[in-house]
Structures are given as structure tokens and as C-alpha cells.
Design a protein around this motif. Sequence first.
Motif, mmCIF file in Angstrom:
data_model
loop_
_atom_site.group_PDB
_atom_site.id
_atom_site.type_symbol
_atom_site.label_atom_id
_atom_site.label_comp_id
_atom_site.label_asym_id
_atom_site.label_seq_id
_atom_site.Cartn_x
_atom_site.Cartn_y
_atom_site.Cartn_z
ATOM 1 N N LEU A 61 47.638 31.200 28.819
ATOM 2 C CA LEU A 61 49.160 30.731 28.357
ATOM 3 C C LEU A 61 49.161 29.382 27.917
ATOM 4 O O LEU A 61 50.039 28.988 27.487
ATOM 5 N N SER A 62 48.239 28.563 28.089
ATOM 6 C CA SER A 62 48.280 27.154 27.836
ATOM 7 C C SER A 62 48.084 27.301 26.435
ATOM 8 O O SER A 62 47.735 28.010 25.585
ATOM 9 N N GLU A 63 48.639 25.956 25.952
ATOM 10 C CA GLU A 63 48.371 25.706 24.367
ATOM 11 C C GLU A 63 47.154 25.018 23.950
ATOM 12 O O GLU A 63 46.346 24.542 24.876
ATOM 13 N N GLY A 64 46.851 25.083 22.884
ATOM 14 C CA GLY A 64 45.435 24.618 22.559
ATOM 15 C C GLY A 64 44.381 25.666 22.077
ATOM 16 O O GLY A 64 44.567 26.905 22.532
ATOM 17 N N PRO A 65 43.463 25.330 21.479
ATOM 18 C CA PRO A 65 42.294 26.234 20.967
ATOM 19 C C PRO A 65 41.510 26.560 22.080
ATOM 20 O O PRO A 65 40.867 27.722 22.023
ATOM 21 N N ASP A 66 41.346 26.073 23.223
ATOM 22 C CA ASP A 66 40.649 26.650 24.307
ATOM 23 C C ASP A 66 41.451 27.275 25.343
ATOM 24 O O ASP A 66 40.938 27.656 26.574
#
Length: 136
Positions: A61-66
Motif C-alpha cells: 500500500l505504499s506510494e511510489g513505483p516500488d
Amino acid sequence: MDRLVCEKLTSMTDAQQNHTPDEVREAVEDRVRDIQEVPAVEVIVTTAVHLMSAAAVKCGLSEGPDAEEQKDLDEARKLIIALAGLVTAAAPEVGSQHAGPLRDGLRSLQLAFREASPYPDAPGKGPGEKYTGPVN
């Protein structure tokens, strides 16, 4: 205040680098005096928030491409179970103003875990549901 609690709890070993035993003892005593000023409810809530944050990352659920690379459902399961135990045990002690949001966050993570899982657990068998009951 939450950041202060975390710094105090996690920096105990920092005082041990390149110091004499007396300096280390004194630094630990200072930190113990500092942490004793923090109310228990703040320590409990801070711990729960850290477990929630880590579980969210492990659920992808984290933001960002990874975000997908950070997903680890085995680790997420462990964190959610620990969070469920803490929230369930601490709820009577921290009061409804703290317990309600913690329960809501836990439920959201349990649902996110189910959604992220390629083989969802049966109702009542998901992470932490032993403590919270089935989550739908």
C-alpha cells in the motif's frame, strides 16, 4: 510527541558507541528518566502506528513505483497479527478515543491483506482474526 517516543525507544544502543561503561550507564539512566515521562497510552499508540505503517508497506500500500516490490504478505501477516493482539489487549486501557481509530486501521489492513492475497484466507482465518473475529 510520537517521534520523541520513537527516538527514545530506538536510540538506546546509540549511546554505547565509543563511550566508557560509566558514560553508557549515565546515558541509559537519562533516557529512562525521559521515557518515564511519556504516558503509557502514547507508547501503546505509537507502537500500534508503527505496526500499521509497516503492515501497510508489506501489503503493497505504499506510494511510489516500488510499492509492489516492497510487498511481502508473509511479513504483513505477522505484523497484522501482532497489531491485532496489541489493539485487542490495549483497547480497555487506552480508551475509546484511541481504540476506535486503532481498530479501524487494523480492519482496513486486514481487508487490504485479503485483497492483496492471491489465495484469500477463509473468513475468520485471516491475520489477526483470531483476536478480532471475522472481517468482511
